[in-house]
Scaffold this motif. Structure first.
Motif, PDB file in Angstrom:
ATOM      1  N   PRO A  77       0.744  -1.288  -0.038  1.00  0.00           N
ATOM      2  CA  PRO A  77      -0.097  -0.158  -0.109  1.00  0.00           C
ATOM      3  C   PRO A  77       1.075   1.061   0.058  1.00  0.00           C
ATOM      4  O   PRO A  77       1.871   1.141   0.259  1.00  0.00           O
ATOM      5  N   LYS A  78       0.250   2.491  -0.330  1.00  0.00           N
ATOM      6  CA  LYS A  78       0.874   3.553  -0.399  1.00  0.00           C
ATOM      7  C   LYS A  78       1.545   4.080   0.943  1.00  0.00           C
ATOM      8  O   LYS A  78       0.528   4.014   2.081  1.00  0.00           O
ATOM      9  N   GLN A  79       2.713   4.486   1.448  1.00  0.00           N
ATOM     10  CA  GLN A  79       3.171   4.801   2.478  1.00  0.00           C
ATOM     11  C   GLN A  79       2.810   6.365   2.693  1.00  0.00           C
ATOM     12  O   GLN A  79       3.260   7.074   1.967  1.00  0.00           O
ATOM     13  N   VAL A  80       2.228   6.719   3.975  1.00  0.00           N
ATOM     14  CA  VAL A  80       1.774   7.781   4.166  1.00  0.00           C
ATOM     15  C   VAL A  80       2.722   8.254   5.583  1.00  0.00           C
ATOM     16  O   VAL A  80       2.502   7.709   6.569  1.00  0.00           O
ATOM     17  N   PHE A  81       3.305   9.311   5.557  1.00  0.00           N
ATOM     18  CA  PHE A  81       3.976  10.157   6.726  1.00  0.00           C
ATOM     19  C   PHE A  81       3.405  11.280   6.974  1.00  0.00           C
ATOM     20  O   PHE A  81       3.583  12.233   5.956  1.00  0.00           O
ATOM     21  N   GLY A  82       2.868  11.490   8.207  1.00  0.00           N
ATOM     22  CA  GLY A  82       2.641  12.842   8.585  1.00  0.00           C
ATOM     23  C   GLY A  82       1.367  13.353   7.993  1.00  0.00           C
ATOM     24  O   GLY A  82       1.032  13.297   6.712  1.00  0.00           O
ATOM     25  N   GLN A  83       0.319  13.728   8.690  1.00  0.00           N
ATOM     26  CA  GLN A  83      -0.971  14.320   7.979  1.00  0.00           C
ATOM     27  C   GLN A  83      -1.632  15.409   9.262  1.00  0.00           C
ATOM     28  O   GLN A  83      -2.154  15.103  10.043  1.00  0.00           O
ATOM     29  N   THR A  84      -1.018  16.436   9.007  1.00  0.00           N
ATOM     30  CA  THR A  84      -1.340  17.583   9.937  1.00  0.00           C
ATOM     31  C   THR A  84      -2.768  17.754  10.490  1.00  0.00           C
ATOM     32  O   THR A  84      -3.223  17.568  11.646  1.00  0.00           O
ATOM     33  N   ARG A  85      -3.547  17.464   9.628  1.00  0.00           N
ATOM     34  CA  ARG A  85      -4.909  17.961   9.892  1.00  0.00           C
ATOM     35  C   ARG A  85      -5.525  16.560  10.797  1.00  0.00           C
ATOM     36  O   ARG A  85      -6.481  16.969  11.643  1.00  0.00           O
ATOM     37  N   LEU A  86      -5.147  15.223  10.216  1.00  0.00           N
ATOM     38  CA  LEU A  86      -5.571  14.237  11.271  1.00  0.00           C
ATOM     39  C   LEU A  86      -5.029  14.497  12.556  1.00  0.00           C
ATOM     40  O   LEU A  86      -5.832  14.051  13.402  1.00  0.00           O
ATOM     41  N   GLU A  87      -3.925  14.663  12.665  1.00  0.00           N
ATOM     42  CA  GLU A  87      -3.139  14.529  13.845  1.00  0.00           C
ATOM     43  C   GLU A  87      -3.918  15.596  14.899  1.00  0.00           C
ATOM     44  O   GLU A  87      -3.896  15.440  16.125  1.00  0.00           O
ATOM     45  N   VAL A  88      -3.985  16.927  14.131  1.00  0.00           N
ATOM     46  CA  VAL A  88      -4.503  17.878  14.992  1.00  0.00           C
ATOM     47  C   VAL A  88      -6.137  17.520  15.538  1.00  0.00           C
ATOM     48  O   VAL A  88      -6.291  17.556  16.817  1.00  0.00           O
ATOM     49  N   GLY A  89      -6.724  16.963  14.717  1.00  0.00           N
ATOM     50  CA  GLY A  89      -7.921  16.173  14.863  1.00  0.00           C
ATOM     51  C   GLY A  89      -8.074  15.266  16.067  1.00  0.00           C
ATOM     52  O   GLY A  89      -8.705  15.449  16.989  1.00  0.00           O
ATOM     53  N   TRP A  90      -7.232  14.321  15.929  1.00  0.00           N
ATOM     54  CA  TRP A  90      -7.401  13.327  17.089  1.00  0.00           C
ATOM     55  C   TRP A  90      -6.445  13.488  18.281  1.00  0.00           C
ATOM     56  O   TRP A  90      -6.418  13.074  19.356  1.00  0.00           O
ATOM     57  N   THR A  91      -5.901  14.871  18.286  1.00  0.00           N
ATOM     58  CA  THR A  91      -5.391  15.460  19.594  1.00  0.00           C
ATOM     59  C   THR A  91      -6.577  16.319  20.307  1.00  0.00           C
ATOM     60  O   THR A  91      -6.879  16.389  21.460  1.00  0.00           O
ATOM     61  N   LEU A  92      -7.136  17.107  19.182  1.00  0.00           N
ATOM     62  CA  LEU A  92      -8.266  18.043  19.921  1.00  0.00           C
ATOM     63  C   LEU A  92      -9.551  17.330  20.305  1.00  0.00           C
ATOM     64  O   LEU A  92     -10.161  17.595  21.326  1.00  0.00           O
ATOM     65  N   GLY A  93      -9.940  16.244  19.452  1.00  0.00           N
ATOM     66  CA  GLY A  93     -11.271  15.432  19.629  1.00  0.00           C
ATOM     67  C   GLY A  93     -11.090  14.952  21.066  1.00  0.00           C
ATOM     68  O   GLY A  93     -11.923  15.445  22.028  1.00  0.00           O
ATOM     69  N   PRO A  94     -10.303  14.118  21.660  1.00  0.00           N
ATOM     70  CA  PRO A  94     -10.069  13.744  22.801  1.00  0.00           C
ATOM     71  C   PRO A  94      -9.836  14.723  23.946  1.00  0.00           C
ATOM     72  O   PRO A  94     -10.449  14.520  25.012  1.00  0.00           O
ATOM     73  N   LEU A  95      -9.303  15.731  23.784  1.00  0.00           N
ATOM     74  CA  LEU A  95      -9.142  16.858  24.508  1.00  0.00           C
ATOM     75  C   LEU A  95     -10.354  17.622  24.876  1.00  0.00           C
ATOM     76  O   LEU A  95     -10.776  17.823  26.072  1.00  0.00           O
ATOM     77  N   LEU A  96     -10.955  17.579  23.808  1.00  0.00           N
ATOM     78  CA  LEU A  96     -12.217  18.290  24.108  1.00  0.00           C
ATOM     79  C   LEU A  96     -13.315  17.337  25.078  1.00  0.00           C
ATOM     80  O   LEU A  96     -14.009  17.735  25.956  1.00  0.00           O
TER      81      LEU A  96
END
Ligand code: CUA
Length: 311
Positions: A50-69
């Motif tokens: 599969p295509k290798q993906v490194f870093g996804q700023t929007r997703l990372e911000v999302g899964w940090t902010l979501g639990p924080l909220l």
């Protein structure tokens, strides 16, 4: 805890259910995604990397902010719930009316229960009138104990030489069971407590009864012999019976012993259990401070007769 009978335990129950629902939804989403992804994207024969993906700023911000909220929301619920569960929380808080309504002292392994404004001391059973908020002061005579009656309130530690405060209240009449919730020695597991919640008039009558001293001299011959034994054996060096000259404070005050529903916090208060208890307390509650006095069957019977007059 899941069957709350007071605003305080309702606050705990609501907090638990809200947290459970939030956690349940997260669990369902995470577990569902794991199962879905494992099936949908599993490796198949002859498939390319599969295509290798490194870093996804929007997703990372999302899964940090979501639990924080979410944790922020749970934090607010928790702060609110804890404060509602015990409005009088805080060590050494002065009672609003000058005197505490109730003082509960943990002992190895029983509860001393005082009503300071009525000037009475009883044991192991907390009587409360319905719908009244009681300001209770909690402390301990020896080691750390913890009062916990789940249907009507939170757990509260009882510390030697310190006073914790607890609001005790119940909306419905009934008997609510509780226990010591802090390991306090060999018989921690046999340190039960009950709250007996009564309509105001019934409670007032109980309180009035408690104010009366015991009969100075019982009339029946066996009870009279029991009283003499009580005073001549070592009973009197630990137990108080108001109105008879017995006023030691080591063990439970027995002035209205026969009016209680339990013996030693764990047994129904009836003739057979009382006989067994006096005969050999150590076989029932090993390690308790009540010694086996090696009483004869006749002496036990007389003491039982006497104690049963202490209504
Ligand atoms: Cu008292 Cu555990």
């Amino acid at each position: 805890m899941l069957d709350p009978k007071s605003p305080q335990s309702l606050a705990i129950s609501n907090l638990f259910i809200a947290t459970l629902i939030i956690s349940g939804v997260i669990f369902a989403i995470v577990a569902g995604l794991v199962i879905y992804i494992a099936i949908r994207f599993r490796g198949r024969e002859g498939q390319a990397e599969p295509k290798q993906v490194f870093g996804q700023t929007r997703l990372e911000v999302g899964w940090t902010l979501g639990p924080l909220l979410l944790l922020g929301v749970i934090f607010v619920f928790t702060a609110q719930g804890t404060s509602n569960a015990n409005p009088s929380e805080g060590t050494n808080v002065a009672p609003p009316n000058g005197k505490a309504d109730l003082v509960v002292v943990g002992h190895q392994w029983w509860w001393e229960i005082g009503y300071p404004s009525a000037g009475i001391t009883t044991a192991n059973e907390i009587h409360l009138p319905t719908g009244k908020s009681f300001f209770a002061q909690l402390t301990a005579a020896d080691v750390i104990h913890d009062l916990w009656i789940p249907a009507i309130g939170p757990k509260m530690d009882m510390l030697p030489a310190k006073i914790n405060t607890l609001t005790l209240e119940a909306d419905q009449t009934g008997t609510y069971l509780g226990a010591c919730a802090e390991y306090c020695g060999a018989e921690h597991g046999k340190m039960l407590v009950r709250a007996i919640v009564q309509p105001q008039a019934e409670y007032d009558a109980w309180l009035n009864g408690q104010r009366q001293p015991a009969q100075a001299r019982p009339t029946a011959a066996d009870a009279l012999k029991g009283q003499q034994l009580f005073q001549s054996k070592t009973c009197i060096s630990c137990h108080a019976i108001n109105g008879t000259g017995a006023n030691a404070q080591v063990g439970p005050n027995l002035t209205h012993f026969a009016g209680r529903t339990t013996i030693a916090t764990i047994m129904n208060n009836d003739q057979a259990n009382l006989t067994a208890w006096l005969k050999d307390p150590q076989s029932i509650k090993p390690g308790a401070y009540m010694p086996n006095l090696q009483l004869s069957d006749g002496d036990v019977a007389s003491l039982v007769a006497y104690l049963q007059t202490l209504k």
